[in-house]
Design a protein around this motif. Structure first.
Motif, PDB file in Angstrom:
ATOM      1  N   ALA A  33      -9.143   1.866  -5.568  1.00 38.57           N
ATOM      2  CA  ALA A  33      -8.465   0.805  -5.864  1.00 38.57           C
ATOM      3  C   ALA A  33      -8.871  -0.425  -4.996  1.00 38.57           C
ATOM      4  O   ALA A  33      -8.016  -0.632  -4.057  1.00 38.57           O
ATOM      5  CB  ALA A  33      -6.994   1.019  -5.891  1.00 38.57           C
ATOM      6  N   PRO A  34     -10.147  -0.911  -5.110  1.00 39.32           N
ATOM      7  CA  PRO A  34     -10.580  -1.779  -4.098  1.00 39.32           C
ATOM      8  C   PRO A  34      -9.879  -3.154  -4.291  1.00 39.32           C
ATOM      9  O   PRO A  34      -9.497  -3.706  -5.113  1.00 39.32           O
ATOM     10  CB  PRO A  34     -12.088  -2.115  -4.592  1.00 39.32           C
ATOM     11  CG  PRO A  34     -12.133  -1.755  -6.015  1.00 39.32           C
ATOM     12  CD  PRO A  34     -11.041  -0.440  -6.190  1.00 39.32           C
ATOM     13  N   GLY A  35      -9.779  -3.599  -2.743  1.00 38.04           N
ATOM     14  CA  GLY A  35      -9.345  -5.030  -2.907  1.00 38.04           C
ATOM     15  C   GLY A  35      -7.666  -5.281  -3.179  1.00 38.04           C
ATOM     16  O   GLY A  35      -7.127  -6.468  -3.206  1.00 38.04           O
ATOM     17  N   GLN A  36      -6.957  -4.384  -3.276  1.00 36.14           N
ATOM     18  CA  GLN A  36      -5.563  -4.527  -3.758  1.00 36.14           C
ATOM     19  C   GLN A  36      -4.363  -4.579  -2.731  1.00 36.14           C
ATOM     20  O   GLN A  36      -3.369  -5.185  -2.827  1.00 36.14           O
ATOM     21  CB  GLN A  36      -5.251  -3.591  -4.764  1.00 36.14           C
ATOM     22  CG  GLN A  36      -6.326  -4.049  -6.150  1.00 36.14           C
ATOM     23  CD  GLN A  36      -6.048  -2.765  -7.335  1.00 36.14           C
ATOM     24  OE1 GLN A  36      -5.135  -2.146  -7.399  1.00 36.14           O
ATOM     25  NE2 GLN A  36      -6.988  -3.103  -8.188  1.00 36.14           N
ATOM     26  N   VAL A  37      -4.553  -3.343  -1.842  1.00 33.58           N
ATOM     27  CA  VAL A  37      -3.525  -3.134  -0.972  1.00 33.58           C
ATOM     28  C   VAL A  37      -3.862  -3.125   0.495  1.00 33.58           C
ATOM     29  O   VAL A  37      -4.963  -3.352   0.791  1.00 33.58           O
ATOM     30  CB  VAL A  37      -2.963  -1.712  -1.293  1.00 33.58           C
ATOM     31  CG1 VAL A  37      -2.599  -1.520  -3.076  1.00 33.58           C
ATOM     32  CG2 VAL A  37      -4.021  -0.639  -1.260  1.00 33.58           C
ATOM     33  N   ARG A  38      -2.846  -2.806   1.259  1.00 32.72           N
ATOM     34  CA  ARG A  38      -3.201  -2.734   2.707  1.00 32.72           C
ATOM     35  C   ARG A  38      -3.087  -1.277   2.933  1.00 32.72           C
ATOM     36  O   ARG A  38      -2.463  -0.438   2.282  1.00 32.72           O
ATOM     37  CB  ARG A  38      -2.527  -3.640   3.608  1.00 32.72           C
ATOM     38  CG  ARG A  38      -2.640  -5.210   3.133  1.00 32.72           C
ATOM     39  CD  ARG A  38      -1.699  -6.161   4.298  1.00 32.72           C
ATOM     40  NE  ARG A  38      -0.210  -5.822   3.659  1.00 32.72           N
ATOM     41  CZ  ARG A  38       0.726  -6.234   4.129  1.00 32.72           C
ATOM     42  NH1 ARG A  38       0.851  -6.712   5.532  1.00 32.72           N
ATOM     43  NH2 ARG A  38       2.081  -6.243   3.683  1.00 32.72           N
ATOM     44  N   TYR A  39      -3.228  -0.809   4.326  1.00 28.79           N
ATOM     45  CA  TYR A  39      -3.453   0.446   4.698  1.00 28.79           C
ATOM     46  C   TYR A  39      -2.828   0.750   6.020  1.00 28.79           C
ATOM     47  O   TYR A  39      -2.826  -0.212   6.810  1.00 28.79           O
ATOM     48  CB  TYR A  39      -4.913   1.161   4.530  1.00 28.79           C
ATOM     49  CG  TYR A  39      -5.557   0.954   3.200  1.00 28.79           C
ATOM     50  CD1 TYR A  39      -5.266   2.007   2.387  1.00 28.79           C
ATOM     51  CD2 TYR A  39      -6.261  -0.023   2.730  1.00 28.79           C
ATOM     52  CE1 TYR A  39      -5.778   2.078   0.994  1.00 28.79           C
ATOM     53  CE2 TYR A  39      -6.964   0.025   1.752  1.00 28.79           C
ATOM     54  CZ  TYR A  39      -6.571   0.988   0.892  1.00 28.79           C
ATOM     55  OH  TYR A  39      -7.087   1.029  -0.593  1.00 28.79           O
ATOM     56  N   HIS A  40      -2.610   2.040   6.387  1.00 26.48           N
ATOM     57  CA  HIS A  40      -2.192   2.361   7.675  1.00 26.48           C
ATOM     58  C   HIS A  40      -2.622   3.865   7.920  1.00 26.48           C
ATOM     59  O   HIS A  40      -2.290   4.654   7.191  1.00 26.48           O
ATOM     60  CB  HIS A  40      -0.505   2.358   7.935  1.00 26.48           C
ATOM     61  CG  HIS A  40      -0.218   2.280   9.240  1.00 26.48           C
ATOM     62  ND1 HIS A  40      -0.213   1.325  10.105  1.00 26.48           N
ATOM     63  CD2 HIS A  40      -0.037   3.532  10.464  1.00 26.48           C
ATOM     64  CE1 HIS A  40       0.089   1.609  11.506  1.00 26.48           C
ATOM     65  NE2 HIS A  40       0.423   2.840  11.461  1.00 26.48           N
TER      66      HIS A  40
ATOM     67  N   SER B 167       0.634  -7.946  -2.873  1.00 23.92           N
ATOM     68  CA  SER B 167       1.490  -6.824  -3.634  1.00 23.92           C
ATOM     69  C   SER B 167       2.176  -6.244  -2.651  1.00 23.92           C
ATOM     70  O   SER B 167       3.433  -5.782  -3.280  1.00 23.92           O
ATOM     71  CB  SER B 167       0.334  -6.039  -3.814  1.00 23.92           C
ATOM     72  OG  SER B 167      -0.248  -5.259  -2.569  1.00 23.92           O
ATOM     73  N   GLY B 168       2.102  -6.486  -1.301  1.00 23.33           N
ATOM     74  CA  GLY B 168       3.269  -5.915  -0.473  1.00 23.33           C
ATOM     75  C   GLY B 168       3.031  -4.380  -0.261  1.00 23.33           C
ATOM     76  O   GLY B 168       3.959  -3.796   0.226  1.00 23.33           O
ATOM     77  N   ILE B 169       2.242  -3.889  -0.987  1.00 26.38           N
ATOM     78  CA  ILE B 169       2.072  -2.181  -0.947  1.00 26.38           C
ATOM     79  C   ILE B 169       1.120  -1.749   0.440  1.00 26.38           C
ATOM     80  O   ILE B 169       0.151  -2.519   0.496  1.00 26.38           O
ATOM     81  CB  ILE B 169       1.282  -1.814  -2.229  1.00 26.38           C
ATOM     82  CG1 ILE B 169       1.982  -2.212  -3.309  1.00 26.38           C
ATOM     83  CG2 ILE B 169       1.128  -0.419  -2.171  1.00 26.38           C
ATOM     84  CD1 ILE B 169       1.487  -1.734  -4.765  1.00 26.38           C
ATOM     85  N   LEU B 170       1.808  -1.085   0.920  1.00 29.65           N
ATOM     86  CA  LEU B 170       0.815  -0.261   2.332  1.00 29.65           C
ATOM     87  C   LEU B 170       0.730   1.075   1.932  1.00 29.65           C
ATOM     88  O   LEU B 170       1.910   1.909   1.561  1.00 29.65           O
ATOM     89  CB  LEU B 170       1.742  -0.564   3.286  1.00 29.65           C
ATOM     90  CG  LEU B 170       1.158  -0.213   4.822  1.00 29.65           C
ATOM     91  CD1 LEU B 170       0.235  -1.329   5.190  1.00 29.65           C
ATOM     92  CD2 LEU B 170       2.273   0.000   5.789  1.00 29.65           C
ATOM     93  N   ILE B 171      -0.485   1.514   1.905  1.00 31.81           N
ATOM     94  CA  ILE B 171      -0.608   2.989   2.017  1.00 31.81           C
ATOM     95  C   ILE B 171      -0.953   3.748   3.092  1.00 31.81           C
ATOM     96  O   ILE B 171      -1.845   3.311   3.796  1.00 31.81           O
ATOM     97  CB  ILE B 171      -2.004   3.118   0.964  1.00 31.81           C
ATOM     98  CG1 ILE B 171      -1.670   2.364  -0.623  1.00 31.81           C
ATOM     99  CG2 ILE B 171      -2.251   4.604   0.607  1.00 31.81           C
ATOM    100  CD1 ILE B 171      -2.580   2.657  -1.486  1.00 31.81           C
TER     101      ILE B 171
END
Ligand code: ZN
Length: 197
Positions: A100-107, A81-85
């Protein structure tokens, strides 16, 4: 005044320092544990020992896990997805992941800018965020809706510069919320962020 031995008092005092627990609930929790020594106190003590040995802070995102990079960062599907939260705290990461389990990466920033508390940019996990940004299609700033949270979001937007899509969470009417009970700030944000049905 102590109602139990020194060891029991120490346990109560330590537990009372946990968020959400005061001395009264800590005392009740300790009594409950003692009454259930075999079923609860011993397994809890063993689990605490194991957790102390196992916990690690992820070198990439700042999440807490038993491996580093954490299981989220090492999940290859999340990169798609390329989405970083971006969140303030690990608890926020876990809350977002439940939503929103399993969809995005975090910082995880590890806090927010706060001149009053002496928290500056160097105290936050910002350099790693800037270096991760070029690999992302979108960076979602999920700071708390506080003055410091929003100041931090503005600062990060400036640091990231143009060329990177930066968004923030919508602020508005909570699910089940009644308009009459909302404060004006929330209501005016909800009106600004209205969407077409
Ligand atoms: Zn991680």
């Amino acid at each position: 005044m102590p109602s139990g031995g020194l060891e029991i008092e120490q346990l109560i005092q330590l537990l009372a320092r946990l968020p959400g627990l005061g001395p009264r609930s800590a005392r009740r929790a300790v009594l409950h544990m003692i009454k259930k020594k075999e079923q609860l106190m011993l397994p809890l003590s063993a689990a605490l020992d194991r957790a102390v040995m196992a916990v690690k802070t992820c070198e990439i995102c700042g999440n807490i896990d038993t491996v580093s990079p954490c299981s989220i960062c090492s999940d290859p599907r999340r990169g798609d997805s390329g989405i970083l939260i971006v969140v303030e705290d690990v608890s926020d990461l876990w809350a977002m992941e439940r939503a929103a389990p399993g969809q995005v990466r975090y910082h995880v920033l590890g806090g927010v800018l706060s001149p009053l508390d002496g928290v500056g940019p160097d105290d936050l996990n910002l350099d790693m965020l800037i270096s991760r940004a070029p690999d992302c299609s979108e960076i979602v700033l999920a700071m708390n809706a506080t003055v410091d949270g929003q100041t931090t979001a503005h600062y990060i937007t400036d640091r990231l510069g143009p060329g990177i899509k930066v968004t923030r969470l919508a602020h508005g009417v909570p699910i089940g919320g009644e308009l009459d009970y909302l404060d004006e700030g929330t209501l005016s944000q909800a009106l600004k962020a209205r969407t077409q049905i």
